[in-house]
Scaffold this motif. Structure first.
Motif, PDB file in Angstrom:
ATOM      1  N   ASP A 188      33.684  15.731  14.192  1.00  0.00           N
ATOM      2  CA  ASP A 188      33.578  16.021  15.623  1.00  0.00           C
ATOM      3  C   ASP A 188      34.968  16.250  16.207  1.00  0.00           C
ATOM      4  O   ASP A 188      35.735  15.303  16.416  1.00  0.00           O
ATOM      5  N   PHE A 189      35.284  17.510  16.473  1.00  0.00           N
ATOM      6  CA  PHE A 189      36.604  17.892  16.985  1.00  0.00           C
ATOM      7  C   PHE A 189      36.430  18.827  18.167  1.00  0.00           C
ATOM      8  O   PHE A 189      35.788  19.869  18.047  1.00  0.00           O
ATOM      9  N   LEU A 190      36.985  18.460  19.313  1.00  0.00           N
ATOM     10  CA  LEU A 190      36.955  19.308  20.508  1.00  0.00           C
ATOM     11  C   LEU A 190      38.301  19.997  20.633  1.00  0.00           C
ATOM     12  O   LEU A 190      39.288  19.392  21.080  1.00  0.00           O
ATOM     13  N   GLU A 191      38.359  21.258  20.226  1.00  0.00           N
ATOM     14  CA  GLU A 191      39.619  21.993  20.304  1.00  0.00           C
ATOM     15  C   GLU A 191      39.900  22.416  21.736  1.00  0.00           C
ATOM     16  O   GLU A 191      39.009  22.855  22.470  1.00  0.00           O
ATOM     17  N   VAL A 192      41.146  22.303  22.135  1.00  0.00           N
ATOM     18  CA  VAL A 192      41.602  22.673  23.474  1.00  0.00           C
ATOM     19  C   VAL A 192      42.468  23.922  23.357  1.00  0.00           C
ATOM     20  O   VAL A 192      43.284  24.034  22.437  1.00  0.00           O
ATOM     21  N   SER A 193      42.299  24.866  24.274  1.00  0.00           N
ATOM     22  CA  SER A 193      43.089  26.111  24.270  1.00  0.00           C
ATOM     23  C   SER A 193      43.011  26.818  22.922  1.00  0.00           C
ATOM     24  O   SER A 193      44.025  27.251  22.367  1.00  0.00           O
ATOM     25  N   ALA A 194      41.792  26.964  22.421  1.00  0.00           N
ATOM     26  CA  ALA A 194      41.598  27.526  21.078  1.00  0.00           C
ATOM     27  C   ALA A 194      42.097  28.961  20.958  1.00  0.00           C
ATOM     28  O   ALA A 194      42.520  29.388  19.878  1.00  0.00           O
TER      29      ALA A 194
ATOM     30  N   GLY B 189      39.461  14.068  18.971  1.00  0.00           N
ATOM     31  CA  GLY B 189      38.481  13.604  18.004  1.00  0.00           C
ATOM     32  C   GLY B 189      38.571  12.086  17.912  1.00  0.00           C
ATOM     33  O   GLY B 189      39.267  11.442  18.698  1.00  0.00           O
ATOM     34  N   ARG B 190      37.895  11.529  16.939  1.00  0.00           N
ATOM     35  CA  ARG B 190      37.974  10.087  16.680  1.00  0.00           C
ATOM     36  C   ARG B 190      38.206   9.868  15.190  1.00  0.00           C
ATOM     37  O   ARG B 190      37.686  10.608  14.357  1.00  0.00           O
ATOM     38  N   ILE B 191      38.995   8.859  14.876  1.00  0.00           N
ATOM     39  CA  ILE B 191      39.191   8.433  13.490  1.00  0.00           C
ATOM     40  C   ILE B 191      38.919   6.942  13.439  1.00  0.00           C
ATOM     41  O   ILE B 191      39.595   6.159  14.112  1.00  0.00           O
ATOM     42  N   GLY B 192      37.911   6.561  12.675  1.00  0.00           N
ATOM     43  CA  GLY B 192      37.529   5.158  12.637  1.00  0.00           C
ATOM     44  C   GLY B 192      37.107   4.654  14.010  1.00  0.00           C
ATOM     45  O   GLY B 192      37.299   3.482  14.327  1.00  0.00           O
ATOM     46  N   GLY B 193      36.531   5.550  14.810  1.00  0.00           N
ATOM     47  CA  GLY B 193      36.055   5.177  16.139  1.00  0.00           C
ATOM     48  C   GLY B 193      37.101   5.250  17.231  1.00  0.00           C
ATOM     49  O   GLY B 193      36.761   5.166  18.421  1.00  0.00           O
TER      50      GLY B 193
ATOM     51  N   VAL C 251      39.683   7.140  19.613  1.00  0.00           N
ATOM     52  CA  VAL C 251      39.971   8.468  20.151  1.00  0.00           C
ATOM     53  C   VAL C 251      41.428   8.827  19.849  1.00  0.00           C
ATOM     54  O   VAL C 251      42.341   8.025  20.066  1.00  0.00           O
ATOM     55  N   VAL C 252      41.636  10.044  19.339  1.00  0.00           N
ATOM     56  CA  VAL C 252      42.992  10.525  19.056  1.00  0.00           C
ATOM     57  C   VAL C 252      43.147  11.956  19.558  1.00  0.00           C
ATOM     58  O   VAL C 252      42.173  12.690  19.722  1.00  0.00           O
ATOM     59  N   GLY C 253      44.392  12.335  19.785  1.00  0.00           N
ATOM     60  CA  GLY C 253      44.726  13.721  20.055  1.00  0.00           C
ATOM     61  C   GLY C 253      45.371  14.311  18.811  1.00  0.00           C
ATOM     62  O   GLY C 253      46.345  13.752  18.288  1.00  0.00           O
ATOM     63  N   PHE C 254      44.812  15.394  18.304  1.00  0.00           N
ATOM     64  CA  PHE C 254      45.365  16.067  17.126  1.00  0.00           C
ATOM     65  C   PHE C 254      46.340  17.157  17.565  1.00  0.00           C
ATOM     66  O   PHE C 254      46.047  17.937  18.483  1.00  0.00           O
ATOM     67  N   VAL C 255      47.482  17.231  16.882  1.00  0.00           N
ATOM     68  CA  VAL C 255      48.433  18.333  17.062  1.00  0.00           C
ATOM     69  C   VAL C 255      48.759  18.832  15.666  1.00  0.00           C
ATOM     70  O   VAL C 255      49.286  18.072  14.840  1.00  0.00           O
ATOM     71  N   ALA C 256      48.440  20.095  15.386  1.00  0.00           N
ATOM     72  CA  ALA C 256      48.593  20.592  14.017  1.00  0.00           C
ATOM     73  C   ALA C 256      49.176  21.999  13.988  1.00  0.00           C
ATOM     74  O   ALA C 256      48.784  22.862  14.782  1.00  0.00           O
ATOM     75  N   ASN C 257      50.101  22.223  13.063  1.00  0.00           N
ATOM     76  CA  ASN C 257      50.542  23.587  12.784  1.00  0.00           C
ATOM     77  C   ASN C 257      49.409  24.329  12.092  1.00  0.00           C
ATOM     78  O   ASN C 257      48.683  23.748  11.287  1.00  0.00           O
ATOM     79  N   GLN C 258      49.274  25.612  12.403  1.00  0.00           N
ATOM     80  CA  GLN C 258      48.207  26.432  11.818  1.00  0.00           C
ATOM     81  C   GLN C 258      48.814  27.470  10.888  1.00  0.00           C
ATOM     82  O   GLN C 258      49.305  28.513  11.331  1.00  0.00           O
ATOM     83  N   PRO C 259      48.813  27.225   9.568  1.00  0.00           N
ATOM     84  CA  PRO C 259      49.420  28.173   8.624  1.00  0.00           C
ATOM     85  C   PRO C 259      48.761  29.546   8.619  1.00  0.00           C
ATOM     86  O   PRO C 259      49.358  30.520   8.144  1.00  0.00           O
ATOM     87  N   MET C 260      47.525  29.650   9.154  1.00  0.00           N
ATOM     88  CA  MET C 260      46.823  30.926   9.172  1.00  0.00           C
ATOM     89  C   MET C 260      47.429  31.912  10.173  1.00  0.00           C
ATOM     90  O   MET C 260      47.162  33.114  10.108  1.00  0.00           O
ATOM     91  N   VAL C 261      48.229  31.418  11.126  1.00  0.00           N
ATOM     92  CA  VAL C 261      48.797  32.272  12.173  1.00  0.00           C
ATOM     93  C   VAL C 261      50.311  32.090  12.204  1.00  0.00           C
ATOM     94  O   VAL C 261      50.808  30.973  12.376  1.00  0.00           O
ATOM     95  N   LYS C 262      51.036  33.170  11.986  1.00  0.00           N
ATOM     96  CA  LYS C 262      52.505  33.148  12.000  1.00  0.00           C
ATOM     97  C   LYS C 262      53.062  32.103  11.032  1.00  0.00           C
ATOM     98  O   LYS C 262      54.130  31.521  11.267  1.00  0.00           O
ATOM     99  N   ALA C 263      52.299  31.849   9.973  1.00  0.00           N
ATOM    100  CA  ALA C 263      52.682  30.876   8.936  1.00  0.00           C
ATOM    101  C   ALA C 263      52.880  29.474   9.502  1.00  0.00           C
ATOM    102  O   ALA C 263      53.473  28.619   8.848  1.00  0.00           O
ATOM    103  N   GLY C 264      52.388  29.245  10.706  1.00  0.00           N
ATOM    104  CA  GLY C 264      52.528  27.929  11.318  1.00  0.00           C
ATOM    105  C   GLY C 264      53.844  27.727  12.035  1.00  0.00           C
ATOM    106  O   GLY C 264      54.135  26.613  12.518  1.00  0.00           O
ATOM    107  N   ALA C 265      54.666  28.769  12.138  1.00  0.00           N
ATOM    108  CA  ALA C 265      55.947  28.647  12.837  1.00  0.00           C
ATOM    109  C   ALA C 265      55.709  28.353  14.322  1.00  0.00           C
ATOM    110  O   ALA C 265      54.710  28.778  14.905  1.00  0.00           O
ATOM    111  N   ILE C 266      56.635  27.635  14.920  1.00  0.00           N
ATOM    112  CA  ILE C 266      56.526  27.264  16.329  1.00  0.00           C
ATOM    113  C   ILE C 266      57.226  28.316  17.183  1.00  0.00           C
ATOM    114  O   ILE C 266      58.413  28.593  16.998  1.00  0.00           O
ATOM    115  N   ASP C 267      56.501  28.893  18.129  1.00  0.00           N
ATOM    116  CA  ASP C 267      57.103  29.855  19.048  1.00  0.00           C
ATOM    117  C   ASP C 267      57.063  29.301  20.461  1.00  0.00           C
ATOM    118  O   ASP C 267      56.726  28.122  20.688  1.00  0.00           O
ATOM    119  N   ILE C 268      57.396  30.137  21.443  1.00  0.00           N
ATOM    120  CA  ILE C 268      57.465  29.708  22.838  1.00  0.00           C
ATOM    121  C   ILE C 268      56.128  29.161  23.314  1.00  0.00           C
ATOM    122  O   ILE C 268      56.051  28.057  23.870  1.00  0.00           O
TER     123      ILE C 268
END
Length: 517
Positions: A298-304, A315-319, A321-338
């Motif tokens: 169960d993951f609610l993506e923001v600004s998809a 989402g939740r891990i072990g019950g 609530v957490v906020g996930f922040v992840a690089n996405q290798p599928m787009v721009k190899a996961g590089a961080i831009d503006i």
């Protein structure tokens, strides 16, 4: 003494008149287009029978030009409180059937009272924006009224969650109230969000444009990054509000709605081992990792749709609530831009304000190189992400999946940015730069003289990875807490989060830091 029949009937007549709002015909017109009225939106938002309206009998100020004989039920906005999922919340819905939902002094006063109540009660506030803008007849009074709403949006920021739903026109100064809130949901049809419309832009600049180009939900979700969710219709917008609130606390003094079970499952998840390709240059979808880590996927993506090289959400891990922040290798190899910097930094600050732990998944080759990025201010924007993580006092866990190069790794919450626990997978590479780039710099002369430059470069790169970017090197220097198999990650995070629930961390006394905006 009983209330007389005439008095009782008078009340019912007034109540019926107010509830009728702009009339049956206007309501029917909205229904024909698949849209809800203001009260219908609030009825669907709150649990049945719990909505308590405030200001039902409000009327506009008649002293303004041409307003003396007009009747504007509720002054074009419905306000009140109710319960959502058993928790109290405040809300307002602008009523386009009454004077186009235009904002005047009483209209704004009702919204301000709603915001004030949310602040005092410590409850979330949801606003449905559907308005023709400032009421021209009320002149500068309407402008002042907007300012009063904006001021309160800022006062509530970081104290209670604020959610805006753009369900109709939202133009000019009116657009800034939603922009000051935490999350914006916009319906794909019938809604628009802009400062200057196509006609004004054409008149002032000579540029021809369309509403789709400057004010549509698709544009704001993918290009401008103004909104966080697109809803197909009013009902879908309400469903998104409900799901979003299911992850958020009522205010900044409360914990999020964790669902902690007495017994914590610590089983391995072998499927995580299969997600990362053998070739470090082959991209993979970081959402697949998130969905394996999150309870029940169960993951609610923001600004998809915006800055897709960075993935954020709840989402939740072990019950917990957490906020996930992840690089996405599928787009721009996961590089961080503006844009990725802005997107992640704001999300980190929201999570910190509302006590949501952060789980960071790292596969980043660096900040995106290029003239556009440098001239656009990647230094200033990237610094926002550094500032956000260093300021955050919530539990922060970082998982290094593959590449963790240079300053971009620090910006993804390295130990030096206050990470409480850092887990590296055996596939992790932690270094100032990638092996190929380092070899080209360090062994330039040797490579130039080599009989087979490519083969020698590959050989040196392999040696560099083993000696200088291995996760075991970082673990040996205590920059990494542990090196784990991917299958062990979920259990490790769940256990660590459980142990960090009592985390306490303070910052030096100050009004606020000066984030590089």
């Amino acid at each position: 003494m009983a209330i007389s029949k005439s008095v009782s009937e008078g009340l019912e007549r007034r109540r019926a008149s107010a509830l009728e709002a702009g009339g049956k015909q206007k309501a029917d017109d909205r229904h024909a287009k698949g849209r809800l009225t203001a009260r219908e939106r609030l009825d669907s938002l709150f649990s049945a029978g719990t909505f308590q309206e405030v200001g039902l009998h409000a009327q506009h100020a008649t002293r303004h030009f041409g307003m003396e004989k007009k009747s504007l039920p509720g002054d074009g906005v419905v306000t009140g409180t109710g319960f959502i999922g058993g928790r109290p919340a405040a809300a307002f819905a602008q009523d386009f059937t009454v004077a186009g939902g235009t904002l005047g002094e009483i209209h704004a006063r009702k919204i301000c009272q709603t915001l004030d109540h949310a602040l005092k009660a410590g409850i979330p506030v949801i606003g449905f924006n559907d308005s023709g803008g400032a009421r021209i007849q009320e002149g500068v009074g309407a402008l002042s009224a907007y300012g009063q709403v904006f001021y309160r949006n800022v006062q509530l920021s970081g104290v209670v969650p604020q959610i805006s739903v753009i369900a109709g026109p939202c133009a000019g100064g009116a657009a800034y109230s939603p922009a000051l809130t935490d999350f914006i949901i916009m319906t794909r049809e019938h809604a628009s969000l802009f400062i200057c419309g196509p006609e004004v832009i054409r008149a002032v600049t000579g540029q021809a444009t369309t509403m789709d180009e400057i004010g549509s939900a698709d544009m704001h979700a993918t290009v401008a990054g103004t909104i966080h969710f697109i809803a197909e219709d009013d009902a879908h917008a309400v469903a998104i509000v409900h799901r979003l609130l299911s992850f958020l606390p009522s205010n900044n003094m409360m914990d999020p709605p964790h669902r902690i079970e007495p017994e914590l499952s610590l089983a391995d998840d072998p499927e995580l081992d299969e997600l990362v390709p053998d070739d470090p240059k082959t991209p993979f979808d970081c959402r697949a990792v998130i969905e394996r880590l999150a309870d029940d996927g169960d993951f609610l993506e923001v600004s998809a749709g915006f800055a897709q090289n960075m993935v954020i959400g709840f989402g939740r891990i072990g019950g917990i609530v957490v906020g996930f922040v992840a690089n996405q290798p599928m787009v721009k190899a996961g590089a961080i831009d503006i844009d990725a910097s802005d997107k992640a930094a704001r999300f980190v600050r929201f999570c910190n304000a509302f006590n949501v732990p952060l789980v960071n998944l790292v596969d980043v080759p660096g900040f995106l190189p290029g003239v556009h990025e440098e001239r656009g201010g990647i230094i200033r924007h990237g610094a926002k992400l550094l500032f956000a993580y260093a300021s955050a006092t919530v539990p922060k866990l970082t998982v290094i999946m593959r590449k963790a190069y240079g300053g971009a790794y620090i910006a993804m919450c390295s130990q030096d940015m206050g990470a409480d626990r850092i887990i590296a997978w055996p596939t992790a590479e932690i270094a100032v730069m990638g092996a190929e780039g380092a070899v080209n710099i360090l062994y330039r002369k040797e490579l130039a003289e080599a009989d087979d430059r490519a083969a020698r470069a590959a050989e040196l790169a392999a040696e560099y990875r083993e000696e200088f970017s291995s996760p075991y090197l970082s673990a040996g220097m205590l920059f990494v807490s542990d090196v784990l198999q991917p299958r062990e990650t979920r259990a490790a995070i769940a256990l660590t989060l459980r142990g960090l629930m009592s985390k306490r961390e303070t910052r030096p006394p100050k009004k606020h830091g000066n984030i590089p905006l």
